[in-house]
Design a protein around this motif. Structure first.
Motif, PDB file in Angstrom:
ATOM      1  N   THR A 158      -9.999  15.390   5.588  1.00  0.00           N
ATOM      2  CA  THR A 158     -10.571  15.389   4.232  1.00  0.00           C
ATOM      3  C   THR A 158      -9.801  14.477   3.277  1.00  0.00           C
ATOM      4  O   THR A 158     -10.301  14.117   2.214  1.00  0.00           O
ATOM      5  N   GLY A 159      -8.565  14.142   3.642  1.00  0.00           N
ATOM      6  CA  GLY A 159      -7.749  13.302   2.784  1.00  0.00           C
ATOM      7  C   GLY A 159      -7.159  14.024   1.598  1.00  0.00           C
ATOM      8  O   GLY A 159      -6.732  13.396   0.625  1.00  0.00           O
ATOM      9  N   ASP A 160      -7.110  15.357   1.659  1.00  0.00           N
ATOM     10  CA  ASP A 160      -6.637  16.148   0.521  1.00  0.00           C
ATOM     11  C   ASP A 160      -5.145  16.454   0.579  1.00  0.00           C
ATOM     12  O   ASP A 160      -4.608  17.096  -0.320  1.00  0.00           O
ATOM     13  N   ARG A 161      -4.479  16.034   1.656  1.00  0.00           N
ATOM     14  CA  ARG A 161      -3.049  16.311   1.750  1.00  0.00           C
ATOM     15  C   ARG A 161      -2.297  15.540   0.677  1.00  0.00           C
ATOM     16  O   ARG A 161      -2.488  14.342   0.498  1.00  0.00           O
ATOM     17  N   ARG A 162      -1.435  16.228  -0.043  1.00  0.00           N
ATOM     18  CA  ARG A 162      -0.742  15.628  -1.172  1.00  0.00           C
ATOM     19  C   ARG A 162       0.372  14.681  -0.737  1.00  0.00           C
ATOM     20  O   ARG A 162       0.560  13.610  -1.300  1.00  0.00           O
ATOM     21  N   HIS A 163       1.161  15.111   0.258  1.00  0.00           N
ATOM     22  CA  HIS A 163       2.322  14.301   0.635  1.00  0.00           C
ATOM     23  C   HIS A 163       2.559  14.403   2.139  1.00  0.00           C
ATOM     24  O   HIS A 163       2.472  15.483   2.720  1.00  0.00           O
ATOM     25  N   VAL A 164       2.830  13.249   2.725  1.00  0.00           N
ATOM     26  CA  VAL A 164       3.146  13.196   4.151  1.00  0.00           C
ATOM     27  C   VAL A 164       4.472  12.470   4.302  1.00  0.00           C
ATOM     28  O   VAL A 164       4.612  11.329   3.868  1.00  0.00           O
ATOM     29  N   ASN A 165       5.451  13.146   4.885  1.00  0.00           N
ATOM     30  CA  ASN A 165       6.779  12.555   5.036  1.00  0.00           C
ATOM     31  C   ASN A 165       7.046  12.306   6.513  1.00  0.00           C
ATOM     32  O   ASN A 165       7.602  13.144   7.221  1.00  0.00           O
ATOM     33  N   LYS A 166       6.603  11.136   6.988  1.00  0.00           N
ATOM     34  CA  LYS A 166       6.830  10.776   8.385  1.00  0.00           C
ATOM     35  C   LYS A 166       6.758   9.273   8.530  1.00  0.00           C
ATOM     36  O   LYS A 166       6.275   8.555   7.652  1.00  0.00           O
ATOM     37  N   GLU A 167       7.269   8.790   9.655  1.00  0.00           N
ATOM     38  CA  GLU A 167       7.225   7.363   9.940  1.00  0.00           C
ATOM     39  C   GLU A 167       5.821   6.964  10.393  1.00  0.00           C
ATOM     40  O   GLU A 167       5.050   7.787  10.889  1.00  0.00           O
ATOM     41  N   PHE A 168       5.504   5.689  10.240  1.00  0.00           N
ATOM     42  CA  PHE A 168       4.211   5.173  10.676  1.00  0.00           C
ATOM     43  C   PHE A 168       4.235   4.923  12.186  1.00  0.00           C
ATOM     44  O   PHE A 168       5.133   4.250  12.702  1.00  0.00           O
ATOM     45  N   THR A 169       3.254   5.467  12.876  1.00  0.00           N
ATOM     46  CA  THR A 169       3.129   5.231  14.311  1.00  0.00           C
ATOM     47  C   THR A 169       2.378   3.934  14.551  1.00  0.00           C
ATOM     48  O   THR A 169       1.831   3.320  13.636  1.00  0.00           O
ATOM     49  N   ASP A 170       2.324   3.510  15.826  1.00  0.00           N
ATOM     50  CA  ASP A 170       1.591   2.296  16.168  1.00  0.00           C
ATOM     51  C   ASP A 170       0.099   2.454  15.881  1.00  0.00           C
ATOM     52  O   ASP A 170      -0.572   1.495  15.468  1.00  0.00           O
ATOM     53  N   ILE A 177      -5.900   7.061   6.321  1.00  0.00           N
ATOM     54  CA  ILE A 177      -5.846   7.320   7.763  1.00  0.00           C
ATOM     55  C   ILE A 177      -6.408   8.700   8.082  1.00  0.00           C
ATOM     56  O   ILE A 177      -7.161   8.881   9.053  1.00  0.00           O
ATOM     57  N   ASP A 178      -6.068   9.683   7.256  1.00  0.00           N
ATOM     58  CA  ASP A 178      -6.550  11.052   7.463  1.00  0.00           C
ATOM     59  C   ASP A 178      -8.079  11.111   7.398  1.00  0.00           C
ATOM     60  O   ASP A 178      -8.724  11.766   8.225  1.00  0.00           O
ATOM     61  N   ILE A 179      -8.662  10.396   6.439  1.00  0.00           N
ATOM     62  CA  ILE A 179     -10.127  10.395   6.298  1.00  0.00           C
ATOM     63  C   ILE A 179     -10.785   9.689   7.477  1.00  0.00           C
ATOM     64  O   ILE A 179     -11.777  10.175   8.045  1.00  0.00           O
ATOM     65  N   LEU A 220      -9.128   8.403  -5.424  1.00  0.00           N
ATOM     66  CA  LEU A 220      -9.838   8.794  -4.206  1.00  0.00           C
ATOM     67  C   LEU A 220      -9.944  10.317  -4.191  1.00  0.00           C
ATOM     68  O   LEU A 220      -8.956  11.019  -3.955  1.00  0.00           O
ATOM     69  N   GLY A 221     -11.134  10.819  -4.472  1.00  0.00           N
ATOM     70  CA  GLY A 221     -11.304  12.261  -4.580  1.00  0.00           C
ATOM     71  C   GLY A 221     -10.581  12.764  -5.819  1.00  0.00           C
ATOM     72  O   GLY A 221     -10.772  12.265  -6.920  1.00  0.00           O
ATOM     73  N   LYS A 222      -9.708  13.758  -5.618  1.00  0.00           N
ATOM     74  CA  LYS A 222      -8.949  14.310  -6.732  1.00  0.00           C
ATOM     75  C   LYS A 222      -7.551  13.710  -6.828  1.00  0.00           C
ATOM     76  O   LYS A 222      -6.738  14.139  -7.648  1.00  0.00           O
ATOM     77  N   THR A 223      -7.285  12.725  -5.984  1.00  0.00           N
ATOM     78  CA  THR A 223      -5.940  12.144  -5.918  1.00  0.00           C
ATOM     79  C   THR A 223      -5.955  10.717  -6.443  1.00  0.00           C
ATOM     80  O   THR A 223      -6.880   9.946  -6.175  1.00  0.00           O
ATOM     81  N   LEU A 235       0.859  -1.183   0.000  1.00  0.00           N
ATOM     82  CA  LEU A 235       0.000   0.000   0.000  1.00  0.00           C
ATOM     83  C   LEU A 235       0.895   1.233   0.000  1.00  0.00           C
ATOM     84  O   LEU A 235       1.648   1.465   0.952  1.00  0.00           O
ATOM     85  N   ASN A 236       0.821   2.015  -1.045  1.00  0.00           N
ATOM     86  CA  ASN A 236       1.647   3.204  -1.183  1.00  0.00           C
ATOM     87  C   ASN A 236       1.445   4.145   0.011  1.00  0.00           C
ATOM     88  O   ASN A 236       0.316   4.315   0.489  1.00  0.00           O
ATOM     89  N   PRO A 237       2.520   4.766   0.542  1.00  0.00           N
ATOM     90  CA  PRO A 237       2.372   5.663   1.696  1.00  0.00           C
ATOM     91  C   PRO A 237       1.375   6.788   1.462  1.00  0.00           C
ATOM     92  O   PRO A 237       0.637   7.163   2.386  1.00  0.00           O
ATOM     93  N   GLN A 238       1.326   7.315   0.245  1.00  0.00           N
ATOM     94  CA  GLN A 238       0.381   8.397  -0.032  1.00  0.00           C
ATOM     95  C   GLN A 238      -1.057   7.911   0.139  1.00  0.00           C
ATOM     96  O   GLN A 238      -1.892   8.583   0.728  1.00  0.00           O
ATOM     97  N   PHE A 239      -1.343   6.705  -0.368  1.00  0.00           N
ATOM     98  CA  PHE A 239      -2.677   6.116  -0.201  1.00  0.00           C
ATOM     99  C   PHE A 239      -2.954   5.831   1.273  1.00  0.00           C
ATOM    100  O   PHE A 239      -4.045   6.112   1.789  1.00  0.00           O
ATOM    101  N   THR A 240      -1.957   5.285   1.971  1.00  0.00           N
ATOM    102  CA  THR A 240      -2.133   4.910   3.368  1.00  0.00           C
ATOM    103  C   THR A 240      -2.463   6.120   4.239  1.00  0.00           C
ATOM    104  O   THR A 240      -3.440   6.103   5.012  1.00  0.00           O
ATOM    105  N   PHE A 241      -1.659   7.188   4.135  1.00  0.00           N
ATOM    106  CA  PHE A 241      -1.906   8.372   4.962  1.00  0.00           C
ATOM    107  C   PHE A 241      -3.200   9.081   4.554  1.00  0.00           C
ATOM    108  O   PHE A 241      -3.861   9.707   5.395  1.00  0.00           O
ATOM    109  N   GLN A 242      -3.574   8.964   3.300  1.00  0.00           N
ATOM    110  CA  GLN A 242      -4.832   9.565   2.859  1.00  0.00           C
ATOM    111  C   GLN A 242      -6.018   8.857   3.513  1.00  0.00           C
ATOM    112  O   GLN A 242      -6.956   9.495   4.003  1.00  0.00           O
TER     113      GLN A 242
END
Length: 331
Positions: free
Chosen positions: A135-147, A128-130, A206-209, A119-126
């Motif tokens: 809204t899941g509109d964030r383009r890029h998230v550069n961070k490690e996955f938390t528990d 999780i955000d929703i 998913l949306g516009k992404t 699962l691509n990180p961009q899809f994963t964080f999108q």
């Protein structure tokens, strides 16, 4: 066999050679290109076009089911479809995905080994955000996955994997079982680097992404059911008892077939002169010893080694071993 040229093609070729537009070396190179086909033995093509086509049909159905699942889970219209399906090595797959990412390892008995879902990180964080109210509109998230991130995405990945059961039901009844989730693909050593795999890339709108999901199916996993990955197999009646009955009838029909059987005690070579002088009581020396095994020949094929003897009042042989012809054929 080389292609036969027509008279017009021969005239055009001779004209080009005489005018200097075409050199003989170029003609020779062109012929060599047509005769030689490169093949890399390090990356054998184990998936045929028919297998690839069948996997595409299966996972096209999987994409539609996953679209409905994700739409229901995140309450947002989601469209999943197959983008590419290709064969490559496991090492190429691992090097093509980002780090960190969500790499889900799962099994699908009766298939062997493990199958991978990335699962691509961009899809994963999108997602999780929703699910956490965004809204899941964030383009890029550069961070490690938390528990917390891992626990949320584990539930989503489990649901996606469960859709495999319905997608594969026309070919095989599988039971998906999630094993583990890794965020560093480099530490996953489930396969040899040069192991052939089928990589199925699905786009997720998913949306516009638009993001991507990768499904990696090793050849070892489907090797024992590879004959079922043929479209014609889907339309065969699922009746094992009828198939067994047909096999039994065929065996009984073959039991009554007569075959020629002979036993070869040995061989020798004699001249025509000696052959004409043979009389009753003469002894012919063979190339085998008296205690050597004899060959049993069925329909002009050497099939068994045997030991000669007497059965009641008749002469007979006792089978000792099978003559393996496959070894000679492969050499």
């Amino acid at each position: 066999m080389a292609d036969v040229l027509s008279q017009n093609e021969i005239d055009a070729l001779l004209s080009a050679l005489s005018a200097g537009d075409l050199k003989p070396e170029e003609v020779q190179k062109e012929e060599e290109k047509q005769k030689v086909k490169k093949y890399d033995f390090k990356t054998p093509q184990k998936f045929s076009k028919e297998h690839i086509r069948t996997l595409e049909l299966i996972h096209d159905n999987f994409a539609r089911i996953t679209s409905n699942y994700l739409t229901g889970q995140i309450r947002k219209n989601t469209k999943v479809k197959i983008e590419t399906l290709e064969q490559l090595t496991y090492e190429e797959f691992i090097h093509s995905i980002p780090n960190p990412t969500v790499l889900t390892v799962f099994k699908m008995p009766p298939l062997n080994g493990s199958v991978l879902l990335e699962l691509n990180p961009q899809f994963t964080f999108q997602v999780i955000d929703i699910l956490l109210g965004g809204t899941g509109d964030r383009r890029h998230v550069n961070k490690e996955f938390t528990d917390i991130d891992k626990n949320i995405i584990r539930q989503i990945a489990s649901g996606i994997i469960a859709n495999m059961k319905l997608a594969w039901e026309d070919v095989l009844e599988v039971v998906p079982e999630l094993e583990t989730i890794e965020t560093n693909p480099a530490i996953n050593q489930t396969l040899a680097p040069n192991e052939p795999v089928a990589l199925i890339t699905l786009s997720v709108e998913l949306g516009k992404t638009t993001t991507f999901i990768n499904l990696c199916i090793p050849y070892l996993s489907i090797e024992k059911v590879i004959d079922k990955l043929v479209v014609q197999y889907w339309f065969q009646p699922d009746n094992d008892s009828a198939l067994d009955e047909s096999k039994e009838k065929m065996k009984k029909s073959l039991d009554s077939v007569e075959v020629d059987l002979a036993v070869e005690l040995g061989k020798t070579h004699v001249s025509v002169e000696d052959f004409l002088r043979l009389n009753t009581g003469d002894v012919i020396k063979l190339d085998e010893r008296y205690n050597s095994p004899v060959k049993v020949i069925i329909e002009n094929e050497e099939c068994y080694f045997a030991k000669p003897g007497v059965v009641g009042k008749n002469m007979g042989v006792a089978i000792l071993d099978i003559i393996d012809k496959d070894v000679d054929n492969y050499e």
